[in-house]
Design an enzyme around this catalytic site. Sequence first.
Site, PDB file in Angstrom:
ATOM      1  N   LYS A 119       0.882  -1.183   0.000  1.00 52.24           N
ATOM      2  CA  LYS A 119       0.000   0.000   0.000  1.00 52.24           C
ATOM      3  C   LYS A 119       0.909   1.219   0.000  1.00 52.24           C
ATOM      4  O   LYS A 119       2.044   1.166   0.466  1.00 52.24           O
ATOM      5  CB  LYS A 119      -0.858   0.006   1.270  1.00 52.24           C
ATOM      6  CG  LYS A 119      -2.085   0.859   1.174  1.00 52.24           C
ATOM      7  CD  LYS A 119      -3.135   0.178   0.317  1.00 52.24           C
ATOM      8  CE  LYS A 119      -4.527   0.597   0.637  1.00 52.24           C
ATOM      9  NZ  LYS A 119      -5.493  -0.410   0.187  1.00 52.24           N
TER      10      LYS A 119
HETATM   11  N1  GLU Z   1      -7.114  -0.295  -3.300  1.00 52.33           N
HETATM   12  C1  GLU Z   1      -7.833  -1.493  -3.528  1.00 52.33           C
HETATM   13  C2  GLU Z   1      -7.778  -2.376  -2.298  1.00 52.33           C
HETATM   14  O1  GLU Z   1      -7.437  -1.931  -1.247  1.00 52.33           O
HETATM   15  C3  GLU Z   1      -7.385  -2.201  -4.783  1.00 52.33           C
HETATM   16  C4  GLU Z   1      -5.963  -2.670  -4.784  1.00 52.33           C
HETATM   17  C5  GLU Z   1      -5.509  -3.190  -6.139  1.00 52.33           C
HETATM   18  O2  GLU Z   1      -6.314  -3.253  -7.034  1.00 52.33           O
HETATM   19  O3  GLU Z   1      -4.321  -3.522  -6.236  1.00 52.33           O
HETATM   20  O4  GLU Z   1      -8.130  -3.527  -2.316  1.00 52.33           O
END
Ligand code: GLU
Length: 432
Positions: A119
Amino acid sequence: MIQTDSVFQELGFEYKTDNLYYKTIDTILQAAVYLNIPRRLELILAQPKNEIIVHFPVKMDNGQFKLFKGYRIQHNNVLGPYKGGMRFDNTVHLDHVKALAAIMTIKTALVQLPFGGAKGGVQINPKSLSRDELMRMTRRFTSALGNNIHPDFDIPAPDVGTNAQIMAWMADTYVNLDTQRRATSHSVVTGKPLAFGGSQGRDKATGQGLVYVLEEILPEKNIAFGQCRFSLVGFGNVGSWTGRLLCERGATLLAVGDHSGFIKNDQGIDAIKLTRYVEEKGGVKGFAEAESISEDEFYQTKVDLFIPAALEQMINLKKAQQLDCRILAEAANIPVTPEAEEFLLKKGVEILPAVLCNAGGVTVSYFEWKQNRQTETWDLDVVDHKLKKCMIQATHRVKQAAKKYKCNLQLAAYCAALKHIEEVYEHRGIFP
Ligand code: GLU
């Protein structure tokens, strides 16, 4: 908690109860205790593999330079390249991003995608920047991250405060800096616009994934979509898509809340009209086809299904005590505090865990990445069909784990994910 304490002690961390990172790791370690996971794995998973922090200047429209701080936390990659969103929000800080990265590791493992967890983000309210400033900031952040992101190593995606346009700027910056000139280097980022390598169905994917989970769960509770009354807090991408897709199946959206206010209509709120309204006005407040209500009234509204689809830890004990619902589906990441969760579980509310409910987003991200690398584009029905299959399998894994370990669905989801991670570690061993 005893286990957690000793792991944290060995790592030299001081446990803080109000810290989201410690809470998240605590949940992972509780599942590890159920599974009797080897100590070395507990230690590995209790902290991210890499914590990247960059500081970078950006020229603002007034000619002045502003210094930004950006994060990319790579939690674990035993299952494959790191994967997870980039968040532009005022609440972004190191421990917060670390928590969300760890959750991504669990989420991708639960769905058994060939990805690990990461993240990132920048502490900024993107609405405070002009479009040009936002673009320059995004591009400079991407270049500051350099090769830490890579189509085979770490693949960002949209999250709170970011969208397809921001992903397009990130991918374009990366492609321009890619000295190897690969045709597939835009697969470094998912959630891109359709015309630039995005996937059909990515925009609605998180909401769609949740609806597939509910298709499995609601019949067990004797709730038909046509009789299901629900309320939503948060009406951004996830909330509005979930609202529209549930209404499409005949459910009634009784009440909605967001940063601007709370609204209710006993006859049902038209989620399509509300989406258009929010796109124009920025919030649900003032929507003519519903009455404005207080926050307390909103949480006290009797529904079958309550869906928190905004930020983390928004449902505290006070709000949980007000809730009158049979099922709480966590569309947002860790939206319920541990005290609130304990209260709701005791009361008999079924909590459907976030790592399952919102896994549709990263699953369609995987499909986008695959399409990019195979230079293919799949039709929407193909994407939906594959997503449905993944979500049904993940839901079954959670239910089976709940039976096997005799625990609630949240812990079961973590157990199912950890079991997979443990198995892969067993095969791979620890280098060297
Ligand atoms: N931000 C989204 C999540 O927390 C998608 C992450 C992604 O598609 O890599 O699941």
